[in-house]
Enzyme design. Structure first.
Site, PDB file in Angstrom:
ATOM      1  N   GLY A 278      -5.833  13.217   9.481  1.00  0.00           N
ATOM      2  CA  GLY A 278      -5.432  14.545   9.039  1.00  0.00           C
ATOM      3  C   GLY A 278      -5.993  15.622   9.946  1.00  0.00           C
TER       4      GLY A 278
ATOM      5  CE1 TYR B 207      -3.994   3.588  -0.644  1.00  0.00           C
ATOM      6  CE2 TYR B 207      -3.055   1.568   0.263  1.00  0.00           C
ATOM      7  CZ  TYR B 207      -3.432   2.890   0.409  1.00  0.00           C
ATOM      8  OH  TYR B 207      -3.237   3.521   1.621  1.00  0.00           O
TER       9      TYR B 207
ATOM     10  N   GLY C  54     -10.611  12.324  10.059  1.00  0.00           N
ATOM     11  CA  GLY C  54      -9.625  11.287  10.287  1.00  0.00           C
ATOM     12  C   GLY C  54      -8.326  11.773  10.880  1.00  0.00           C
TER      13      GLY C  54
ATOM     14  N   GLY D 133      -6.032  16.795   3.359  1.00  0.00           N
ATOM     15  CA  GLY D 133      -6.803  15.683   3.895  1.00  0.00           C
ATOM     16  C   GLY D 133      -7.126  15.899   5.358  1.00  0.00           C
ATOM     17  CB  ALA D 134      -6.729  18.781   7.452  1.00  0.00           C
TER      18      ALA D 134
ATOM     19  CB  SER E 109       0.347   2.775   2.522  1.00  0.00           C
ATOM     20  OG  SER E 109      -0.175   1.537   2.954  1.00  0.00           O
TER      21      SER E 109
END
Length: 281
Positions: free
Chosen positions: A21, A162, A19, A15-16, A137
């Site tokens: 990441g 989620y 954002g 996820g880099a 989260s």
């Protein structure tokens, strides 16, 4: 010498491509780490990697074949992996399914990091002390895990689904820490905060609702959102964080009551491994 130096360390960040990441990858590279930049978008992933003089690795976690290919590539190119940051994730307001037949949030947020970690586990536990950090989260508190409904198909809303995937991340972390005890590997889950420039600005109604009702805490800047991953990657005594869920920089953050259920963590691990057909210890 900087006590947070990452010189000589290999770090994989999923996820880099954007954002927090991408920001965490930049910060870790700035500390001297050799960073493998993993993202879904070829263009964005290449752009971040180019800035860091790093290698871009493209993988779409809605395809488990991509996850397996990514693991093969990492094992081929990196004789040791010191840090695996399972940061990729999605927040969706409508249900959808992947080509593998799973709910998209369930696969991207939970199945994919579970699979990637297990495929890399021998490397992580034999090449020296390593750390696995998984982005969870605060939403885990209203998740709830049902072993007879791993995807949360019976849950009434995407908000609950989620939260379920983020609770699964915490249970995965707890069980990974138990199974690898004594190997030198440490596992930590973390809520980095909600970055003000992502999701909300893209008009995601689920994120907007989570923020509106203060279910994820205050908004943070991009730099603040990346700080927990950097902090955990450079923690002087990672054993102190083994199996722990962090709320940003603080250990033992607020969790659903199931997050402390060791039997549930073990059974969830076994069910997931069976679902994916992976061999686990």
């Amino acid at each position: 010498m900087n006590d947070r130096t990452m010189e000589g360390k290999t770090v994989v960040v999923t996820g880099a491509s954007a954002g927090l990441g991408a920001e965490a990858a930049r910060r870790l590279a700035g500390l001297g780490a050799n960073v493998a930049v993993v993202g879904r978008s070829p263009e964005k992933t290449a752009a971040v990697a180019r800035q860091l003089g790093a290698e871009p690795l493209v993988a779409d976690f809605t395809r488990l074949a991509d996850v397996r290919k990514l693991a093969d590539t990492l094992l081929d190119r990196y004789p040791r992996i010191d840090v695996l940051a399972n940061n990729a994730g999605v927040v969706l307001s409508k249900r959808s399914r992947t080509e593998d037949g799973y709910d998209t949030m369930f696969q991207v947020n939970y199945l994919a990091p579970f699979l990637l970690t297990n495929l890399l586990l021998d490397r992580l536990t034999t090449a020296g002390p390593a750390r696995v950090m998984t982005t969870s989260s605060k939403a885990n508190r209203f998740g709830g895990v049902d072993l007879d409904d791993l995807e949360g198909a019976r849950k009434r809303s995407e908000m609950l689904r989620y939260g379920m995937t983020k609770l699964q991340n915490i249970l995965f972390t707890r069980e990974l820490a138990r199974r690898t005890q004594g190997s030198g590997l440490t596992a930590t889950a973390v809520h980095p905060g909600v970055v003000a420039t992502t999701g909300i600005n893209q008009g995601n109604p689920l994120i907007a609702a989570l923020v509106r009702y203060r279910l994820l805490g205050s908004l943070v800047t991009l730099e603040e959102g990346a700080e927990p991953l950097v902090h955990l990657a450079t923690l002087p005594d990672p054993q102190a964080a083994n199996g722990v869920y962090y709320h940003r920089l603080k250990p033992n953050g607020p969790v659903h009551r199931q997050a402390r259920d060791d039997q549930l963590a073990t059974r969830l691990w076994e069910r997931t491994a069976e679902l994916l057909g992976v061999q686990v210890a």
